[in-house]
Design a protein around this motif. Structure first.
Motif, PDB file in Angstrom:
ATOM      1  N   VAL A  72       0.984  -1.288   0.447  1.00 35.47           N
ATOM      2  CA  VAL A  72      -0.458  -0.274  -0.005  1.00 35.47           C
ATOM      3  C   VAL A  72       0.740   0.785   0.012  1.00 35.47           C
ATOM      4  O   VAL A  72       1.170   1.719   0.724  1.00 35.47           O
ATOM      5  CB  VAL A  72      -1.027  -0.147   0.732  1.00 35.47           C
ATOM      6  CG1 VAL A  72      -1.951   1.267   0.941  1.00 35.47           C
ATOM      7  CG2 VAL A  72      -2.002  -1.184   1.388  1.00 35.47           C
ATOM      8  N   ASP A  73       1.402   1.406  -0.969  1.00 39.37           N
ATOM      9  CA  ASP A  73       1.935   3.114  -1.116  1.00 39.37           C
ATOM     10  C   ASP A  73       1.180   4.212  -1.936  1.00 39.37           C
ATOM     11  O   ASP A  73       0.512   3.545  -2.018  1.00 39.37           O
ATOM     12  CB  ASP A  73       3.628   2.434  -2.144  1.00 39.37           C
ATOM     13  CG  ASP A  73       3.791   2.041  -3.154  1.00 39.37           C
ATOM     14  OD1 ASP A  73       2.193   1.894  -3.958  1.00 39.37           O
ATOM     15  OD2 ASP A  73       4.163   0.960  -4.204  1.00 39.37           O
ATOM     16  N   GLU A  74       1.743   5.077  -1.956  1.00 39.44           N
ATOM     17  CA  GLU A  74       1.641   6.223  -2.900  1.00 39.44           C
ATOM     18  C   GLU A  74       0.415   5.492  -4.184  1.00 39.44           C
ATOM     19  O   GLU A  74      -0.283   6.111  -3.964  1.00 39.44           O
ATOM     20  CB  GLU A  74       1.549   7.676  -2.853  1.00 39.44           C
ATOM     21  CG  GLU A  74       2.198   7.591  -1.781  1.00 39.44           C
ATOM     22  CD  GLU A  74       3.485   8.987  -1.648  1.00 39.44           C
ATOM     23  OE1 GLU A  74       3.579   9.720  -2.894  1.00 39.44           O
ATOM     24  OE2 GLU A  74       4.000   8.995  -0.353  1.00 39.44           O
ATOM     25  N   LYS A  75       1.641   4.705  -4.972  1.00 38.94           N
ATOM     26  CA  LYS A  75       0.928   4.783  -6.336  1.00 38.94           C
ATOM     27  C   LYS A  75      -0.504   3.663  -6.250  1.00 38.94           C
ATOM     28  O   LYS A  75      -1.303   3.612  -6.868  1.00 38.94           O
ATOM     29  CB  LYS A  75       1.785   4.071  -7.170  1.00 38.94           C
ATOM     30  CG  LYS A  75       2.553   4.221  -8.850  1.00 38.94           C
ATOM     31  CD  LYS A  75       3.336   3.540  -9.020  1.00 38.94           C
ATOM     32  CE  LYS A  75       2.736   2.387  -9.899  1.00 38.94           C
ATOM     33  NZ  LYS A  75       3.955   1.997 -10.216  1.00 38.94           N
ATOM     34  N   PHE A  76      -0.457   2.846  -5.311  1.00 39.17           N
ATOM     35  CA  PHE A  76      -1.434   2.283  -5.059  1.00 39.17           C
ATOM     36  C   PHE A  76      -2.609   2.805  -4.894  1.00 39.17           C
ATOM     37  O   PHE A  76      -3.740   2.512  -5.621  1.00 39.17           O
ATOM     38  CB  PHE A  76      -1.117   0.808  -4.078  1.00 39.17           C
ATOM     39  CG  PHE A  76      -2.183  -0.219  -3.900  1.00 39.17           C
ATOM     40  CD1 PHE A  76      -2.432  -0.546  -4.758  1.00 39.17           C
ATOM     41  CD2 PHE A  76      -2.946  -0.201  -2.657  1.00 39.17           C
ATOM     42  CE1 PHE A  76      -3.471  -1.951  -3.931  1.00 39.17           C
ATOM     43  CE2 PHE A  76      -4.050  -0.790  -2.057  1.00 39.17           C
ATOM     44  CZ  PHE A  76      -4.442  -2.209  -3.085  1.00 39.17           C
ATOM     45  N   ILE A  77      -2.359   3.920  -3.935  1.00 36.34           N
ATOM     46  CA  ILE A  77      -3.955   4.303  -3.685  1.00 36.34           C
ATOM     47  C   ILE A  77      -4.409   5.357  -4.605  1.00 36.34           C
ATOM     48  O   ILE A  77      -5.415   4.647  -4.539  1.00 36.34           O
ATOM     49  CB  ILE A  77      -3.619   5.592  -2.113  1.00 36.34           C
ATOM     50  CG1 ILE A  77      -2.597   4.403  -1.142  1.00 36.34           C
ATOM     51  CG2 ILE A  77      -4.557   6.501  -2.203  1.00 36.34           C
ATOM     52  CD1 ILE A  77      -2.693   5.916   0.216  1.00 36.34           C
ATOM     53  N   LEU A  78      -3.586   6.107  -4.885  1.00 34.26           N
ATOM     54  CA  LEU A  78      -3.941   6.962  -6.500  1.00 34.26           C
ATOM     55  C   LEU A  78      -4.626   6.130  -7.652  1.00 34.26           C
ATOM     56  O   LEU A  78      -5.153   6.453  -7.930  1.00 34.26           O
ATOM     57  CB  LEU A  78      -2.170   7.894  -6.958  1.00 34.26           C
ATOM     58  CG  LEU A  78      -2.554   8.647  -5.901  1.00 34.26           C
ATOM     59  CD1 LEU A  78      -0.651   9.667  -6.783  1.00 34.26           C
ATOM     60  CD2 LEU A  78      -3.255  10.091  -6.261  1.00 34.26           C
TER      61      LEU A  78
END
Ligand SMILES: CC(C)(COP(=O)(O)OP(=O)(O)OC[C@H]1O[C@@H](n2cnc3c(N)ncnc32)[C@H](O)[C@@H]1OP(=O)(O)O)[C@@H](O)C(=O)NCCC(=O)NCCS
Length: 153
Positions: free
Chosen positions: A34-40
């Motif tokens: 769950v990193d920033e890319k995943f959230i976006l």
């Protein structure tokens, strides 16, 4: 300390704090990146909505839900509250707002999956009227059992 809590939709830039909050309790979740890319990436999806708890400018928790309007079903998660703000009603506010949103879409069946030993989360969903409906054995990537809860809106 909780000041004035508002629940709002995700805004770009929130992902940085959300990743930090998630990392605080990473053992409660399946082993996903769950990193920033995943959230976006989730934010871009038309069938996914993130709710964010904003404590006068500081994010103290978030909750996401995926919904399938055509079949009236949804699944809540991930949900995570920053340490120090737990057990103060933040998760409840997020879940209430999410359920109200799902009602506007005529979603009828809402599920949530929780690791079998996550007592705080199990209690949380039970408190909100969810009932256990299944145990999925060796469900996670690392062979952990998961309990599925269901609520009919
Ligand atoms: C589970 C979680 C989302 C609940 O949010 P919260 O803001 O702390 O919960 P609220 O204050 O709105 O609701 C409190 C209720 O949650 C449950 N709860 C919260 N913390 C608890 C704890 N430490 N032990 C047992 N029950 C707990 C109880 O049912 C409690 O109600 P009660 O006080 O009447 O017993 C939050 O504790 C959290 O982020 N945990 C870590 C991440 C996580 O496990 N996410 C879920 C993965 S499926």
């Amino acid at each position: 300390m909780l000041k004035k809590l508002t629940v709002r939709g995700f805004e770009q830039g929130d992902e940085k704090v959300m990743v930090r909050i998630h990392k605080d309790s990473v053992e409660k979740f399946e082993n996903l990146d769950v990193d920033e890319k995943f959230i976006l990436m989730l934010f871009q999806r038309p069938d996914f909505r993130f709710f964010v708890a904003d404590n006068e400018g500081g994010i103290v928790g978030f909750l996401g839900a995926v919904f399938y309007s055509s079949v009236s079903r949804a699944e809540v998660g991930p949900v995570s509250i920053a340490k120090g703000y737990r057990n103060s009603g933040v998760g409840s506010r997020l879940l209430d707002d999410c359920e109200n949103f799902l009602r506007t879409l005529n979603i009828r069946r809402v599920t949530a999956k929780v690791k079998y030993d996550n007592n705080e989360s199990i209690n949380f969903f039970k408190k909100h009227g969810f009932e256990q409906e299944a145990v999925f054995r060796r469900y996670t990537k690392d062979y952990g059992d998961v309990v599925q809860f269901v609520k009919f809106l």
